[in-house]
Design a protein around this motif. Structure first.
Motif, PDB file in Angstrom:
ATOM      1  N   GLU A 167      59.306 -54.278  26.607  1.00  0.00           N
ATOM      2  CA  GLU A 167      60.342 -53.487  28.632  1.00  0.00           C
ATOM      3  C   GLU A 167      61.705 -53.056  27.289  1.00  0.00           C
ATOM      4  O   GLU A 167      61.335 -51.938  28.241  1.00  0.00           O
ATOM      5  CB  GLU A 167      60.786 -54.880  29.171  1.00  0.00           C
ATOM      6  CG  GLU A 167      62.168 -54.662  30.074  1.00  0.00           C
ATOM      7  CD  GLU A 167      62.890 -56.147  30.703  1.00  0.00           C
ATOM      8  OE1 GLU A 167      62.653 -55.617  32.452  1.00  0.00           O
ATOM      9  OE2 GLU A 167      63.039 -56.756  30.597  1.00  0.00           O
ATOM     10  N   ALA A 168      62.104 -53.013  26.684  1.00  0.00           N
ATOM     11  CA  ALA A 168      62.905 -52.351  26.088  1.00  0.00           C
ATOM     12  C   ALA A 168      61.955 -50.432  25.917  1.00  0.00           C
ATOM     13  O   ALA A 168      62.670 -49.695  25.907  1.00  0.00           O
ATOM     14  CB  ALA A 168      64.000 -52.695  25.436  1.00  0.00           C
ATOM     15  N   ALA A 169      60.965 -50.586  24.903  1.00  0.00           N
ATOM     16  CA  ALA A 169      60.206 -50.129  24.238  1.00  0.00           C
ATOM     17  C   ALA A 169      59.517 -49.054  25.066  1.00  0.00           C
ATOM     18  O   ALA A 169      59.090 -47.928  24.763  1.00  0.00           O
ATOM     19  CB  ALA A 169      59.365 -50.211  23.191  1.00  0.00           C
ATOM     20  N   CYS A 170      59.405 -50.037  26.008  1.00  0.00           N
ATOM     21  CA  CYS A 170      58.430 -48.607  26.713  1.00  0.00           C
ATOM     22  C   CYS A 170      58.939 -48.919  28.377  1.00  0.00           C
ATOM     23  O   CYS A 170      58.028 -48.695  29.922  1.00  0.00           O
ATOM     24  CB  CYS A 170      57.258 -49.702  27.602  1.00  0.00           C
ATOM     25  SG  CYS A 170      56.215 -50.265  25.403  1.00  0.00           S
ATOM     26  N   GLU A 171      59.904 -49.407  28.604  1.00  0.00           N
ATOM     27  CA  GLU A 171      60.781 -48.771  29.753  1.00  0.00           C
ATOM     28  C   GLU A 171      60.395 -47.361  30.675  1.00  0.00           C
ATOM     29  O   GLU A 171      60.395 -46.707  30.432  1.00  0.00           O
ATOM     30  CB  GLU A 171      62.441 -48.496  29.433  1.00  0.00           C
ATOM     31  CG  GLU A 171      63.196 -48.841  31.122  1.00  0.00           C
ATOM     32  CD  GLU A 171      64.646 -48.782  30.777  1.00  0.00           C
ATOM     33  OE1 GLU A 171      65.334 -49.047  31.653  1.00  0.00           O
ATOM     34  OE2 GLU A 171      65.135 -48.724  29.881  1.00  0.00           O
ATOM     35  N   GLN A 173      57.186 -46.590  31.678  1.00  0.00           N
ATOM     36  CA  GLN A 173      55.411 -46.189  30.770  1.00  0.00           C
ATOM     37  C   GLN A 173      54.758 -47.179  32.334  1.00  0.00           C
ATOM     38  O   GLN A 173      54.934 -48.827  32.026  1.00  0.00           O
ATOM     39  CB  GLN A 173      55.322 -47.074  29.803  1.00  0.00           C
ATOM     40  CG  GLN A 173      55.865 -45.843  28.596  1.00  0.00           C
ATOM     41  CD  GLN A 173      54.950 -45.664  27.769  1.00  0.00           C
ATOM     42  OE1 GLN A 173      54.296 -46.135  27.760  1.00  0.00           O
ATOM     43  NE2 GLN A 173      56.446 -45.420  26.561  1.00  0.00           N
ATOM     44  N   GLU A 174      53.662 -46.247  32.433  1.00  0.00           N
ATOM     45  CA  GLU A 174      52.680 -47.111  33.930  1.00  0.00           C
ATOM     46  C   GLU A 174      51.731 -48.183  33.351  1.00  0.00           C
ATOM     47  O   GLU A 174      51.154 -48.065  31.715  1.00  0.00           O
ATOM     48  CB  GLU A 174      52.066 -45.899  34.439  1.00  0.00           C
ATOM     49  CG  GLU A 174      51.698 -46.649  35.617  1.00  0.00           C
ATOM     50  CD  GLU A 174      50.402 -45.431  36.175  1.00  0.00           C
ATOM     51  OE1 GLU A 174      49.820 -46.226  37.373  1.00  0.00           O
ATOM     52  OE2 GLU A 174      50.526 -44.176  35.695  1.00  0.00           O
ATOM     53  N   GLY A 175      51.480 -49.449  33.550  1.00  0.00           N
ATOM     54  CA  GLY A 175      50.956 -50.659  32.704  1.00  0.00           C
ATOM     55  C   GLY A 175      51.673 -51.635  32.258  1.00  0.00           C
ATOM     56  O   GLY A 175      50.971 -51.798  30.634  1.00  0.00           O
ATOM     57  N   TYR A 176      53.075 -51.042  31.381  1.00  0.00           N
ATOM     58  CA  TYR A 176      53.515 -51.695  30.434  1.00  0.00           C
ATOM     59  C   TYR A 176      55.155 -52.561  31.130  1.00  0.00           C
ATOM     60  O   TYR A 176      56.308 -52.513  30.243  1.00  0.00           O
ATOM     61  CB  TYR A 176      53.940 -50.343  29.563  1.00  0.00           C
ATOM     62  CG  TYR A 176      52.959 -50.842  28.503  1.00  0.00           C
ATOM     63  CD1 TYR A 176      52.742 -51.382  27.644  1.00  0.00           C
ATOM     64  CD2 TYR A 176      52.810 -49.442  28.536  1.00  0.00           C
ATOM     65  CE1 TYR A 176      51.733 -50.796  27.130  1.00  0.00           C
ATOM     66  CE2 TYR A 176      50.947 -49.041  28.227  1.00  0.00           C
ATOM     67  CZ  TYR A 176      50.520 -50.078  27.235  1.00  0.00           C
ATOM     68  OH  TYR A 176      49.356 -50.041  26.360  1.00  0.00           O
ATOM     69  N   ARG A 177      54.788 -52.772  32.333  1.00  0.00           N
ATOM     70  CA  ARG A 177      56.017 -54.122  32.822  1.00  0.00           C
ATOM     71  C   ARG A 177      55.711 -55.232  32.428  1.00  0.00           C
ATOM     72  O   ARG A 177      55.036 -55.164  31.805  1.00  0.00           O
ATOM     73  CB  ARG A 177      55.850 -53.714  34.353  1.00  0.00           C
ATOM     74  CG  ARG A 177      56.051 -51.858  35.188  1.00  0.00           C
ATOM     75  CD  ARG A 177      55.868 -51.848  36.666  1.00  0.00           C
ATOM     76  NE  ARG A 177      56.796 -52.613  36.988  1.00  0.00           N
ATOM     77  CZ  ARG A 177      56.429 -53.313  38.396  1.00  0.00           C
ATOM     78  NH1 ARG A 177      55.023 -52.201  38.880  1.00  0.00           N
ATOM     79  NH2 ARG A 177      57.205 -54.315  38.903  1.00  0.00           N
ATOM     80  N   ILE A 178      56.653 -56.171  32.731  1.00  0.00           N
ATOM     81  CA  ILE A 178      57.381 -57.342  32.627  1.00  0.00           C
ATOM     82  C   ILE A 178      57.339 -58.366  33.336  1.00  0.00           C
ATOM     83  O   ILE A 178      57.595 -57.654  35.063  1.00  0.00           O
ATOM     84  CB  ILE A 178      58.337 -57.676  31.228  1.00  0.00           C
ATOM     85  CG1 ILE A 178      57.983 -56.560  30.186  1.00  0.00           C
ATOM     86  CG2 ILE A 178      57.469 -58.563  31.305  1.00  0.00           C
ATOM     87  CD1 ILE A 178      56.842 -56.945  29.247  1.00  0.00           C
ATOM     88  N   TYR A 179      55.864 -59.184  33.601  1.00  0.00           N
ATOM     89  CA  TYR A 179      56.026 -60.099  34.847  1.00  0.00           C
ATOM     90  C   TYR A 179      57.212 -60.782  34.760  1.00  0.00           C
ATOM     91  O   TYR A 179      58.181 -61.182  35.645  1.00  0.00           O
ATOM     92  CB  TYR A 179      54.543 -60.683  34.943  1.00  0.00           C
ATOM     93  CG  TYR A 179      54.260 -61.578  36.000  1.00  0.00           C
ATOM     94  CD1 TYR A 179      54.343 -60.979  37.218  1.00  0.00           C
ATOM     95  CD2 TYR A 179      53.908 -63.278  35.954  1.00  0.00           C
ATOM     96  CE1 TYR A 179      54.369 -62.108  38.258  1.00  0.00           C
ATOM     97  CE2 TYR A 179      53.693 -63.714  36.623  1.00  0.00           C
ATOM     98  CZ  TYR A 179      53.522 -63.272  38.327  1.00  0.00           C
ATOM     99  OH  TYR A 179      53.135 -63.671  39.314  1.00  0.00           O
ATOM    100  N   VAL A 180      56.842 -61.244  33.296  1.00  0.00           N
ATOM    101  CA  VAL A 180      57.941 -62.654  33.599  1.00  0.00           C
ATOM    102  C   VAL A 180      59.823 -62.709  33.347  1.00  0.00           C
ATOM    103  O   VAL A 180      59.240 -62.194  31.947  1.00  0.00           O
ATOM    104  CB  VAL A 180      57.326 -64.283  32.565  1.00  0.00           C
ATOM    105  CG1 VAL A 180      58.646 -65.396  32.403  1.00  0.00           C
ATOM    106  CG2 VAL A 180      55.890 -64.670  33.450  1.00  0.00           C
ATOM    107  N   LYS A 181      60.476 -62.234  33.536  1.00  0.00           N
ATOM    108  CA  LYS A 181      61.198 -61.458  33.686  1.00  0.00           C
ATOM    109  C   LYS A 181      62.821 -62.164  33.954  1.00  0.00           C
ATOM    110  O   LYS A 181      62.476 -63.829  34.671  1.00  0.00           O
ATOM    111  CB  LYS A 181      61.345 -60.580  33.949  1.00  0.00           C
ATOM    112  CG  LYS A 181      61.040 -59.166  34.005  1.00  0.00           C
ATOM    113  CD  LYS A 181      61.002 -58.137  34.623  1.00  0.00           C
ATOM    114  CE  LYS A 181      62.445 -57.147  34.341  1.00  0.00           C
ATOM    115  NZ  LYS A 181      62.526 -56.203  34.768  1.00  0.00           N
TER     116      LYS A 181
END
Length: 292
Positions: free
Chosen positions: A57-61, A63-71
């Motif tokens: 989440e921090a490295a790909c903030e 970016q499309e396709g790299y979001r996090i579902y379980v937050k």
């Protein structure tokens, strides 16, 4: 579209903790998790996946396709609403969508896999969609981790701490406690299924590169006084030529051997251990790589 992985992988991660609590047990006053029969320390797969998610989440903030579902502290239904918008319906209309579109379940599953890295990687149990009459349900991810276990027994220590200030004039001097493990080296084993990646989530070669980077750095953004010094010391990857694998995982894991240099005194650093990886006579179709 990114290329889906075509090879099976098995891997071993070695990480250590110094003067910290790697994974507290809330049912035991946050004491470090421990195998009561052997005294070895444990770290759950959920704990390790959380750190991997946080790094991605921090490295790909953004970016499309790299979001996090379980937050942390974010209701899953917020992300679910995006899937309904993708289908062009509201949640209330979802119960009738399958009459018009029998493939609605698969479309939602594919949408969630494309947009959320952790679903594409670890899978997810998306039962929150069932109340709307949809059953994209349980997605089994290609990347699976076991519990981490310490190489040796651990001896957790309870440290009493005090505050130098009081909240109110008539308060007593507040005191507390924290648990630490003076030192421990942990080992966790994992698997990556190219078969599941192809059939279900679309886990790609780019995702794989990011996963290795996240595993190596999963403690670098997670430093705190409670966790002490934690670091990934070694990542050993066994790559199979085929999708289904060329050798049983246990035969490969047995090649990673750990020995304490001096068993007469407690280990207090990574240098107190000798790590050997037997790369001789590897099974046909399997290559071994050390990434750390």
């Amino acid at each position: 579209m990114a290329e889906v992985i075509k090879n099976r992988y098995d891997f071993v991660v070695l990480f250590d903790v110094e003067n910290g609590n790697p994974n507290g047990d809330p049912d035991a006053g946050n004491m470090p998790r421990i195998d009561q029969e052997t005294g070895h320390g444990l770290v759950t797969d959920v704990c390790l996946k959380r750190k991997i998610r946080n790094y991605v989440e921090a490295a790909c903030e953004g970016q499309e396709g790299y979001r996090i579902y379980v937050k942390e502290r974010v209701p899953l239904e917020r992300s679910n609403k995006e899937a309904y918008e993708y289908l062009g319906i509201s949640e209330g209309e979802a119960k009738d969508i399958k009459k018009k579109d029998p493939d609605a379940d698969e479309k939602i599953r594919d949408f969630m896999c494309r947009n959320f890295f952790d679903i594409r990687t670890f899978g997810a149990v998306m039962t929150t969609f069932t109340k709307a009459g949809l059953n994209c349900g349980q997605v089994r991810g290609p990347v699976q981790l076991g519990f981490a276990r310490s190489v040796d027994e651990i001896m957790p220590q309870e440290i009493t701490i005090t505050r130098v200030t009081k909240a109110k004039e008539d308060d007593n001097m507040p005191m507390g406690r924290k648990f630490i493990v003076p030192y421990a080296l942990y080992r966790v084993e994992g698997h990556i299924s190219a078969n599941l990646a192809r059939k279900t989530t679309g886990f790609s070669e780019e995702d794989l590169k990011l996963l290795w980077k996240a595993i190596i750095n999963m403690f670098e953004l997670d430093h705190s006084a409670a966790r002490g010094n934690m670091a990934v010391r070694k990542l050993v990857v066994f790559k199979h030529e085929s999708e289904l694998g060329n050798a049983p995982a246990y035969q490969l894991f047995d090649r990673v051997k750990i020995r304490r240099n001096n068993v007469e005194i407690p280990a207090r650093s990574y240098g107190d251990y000798e790590i050997n990886i037997d790369k001789d006579d590897m099974p046909a179709g399997v290559a071994c790589t050390e990434m750390v």
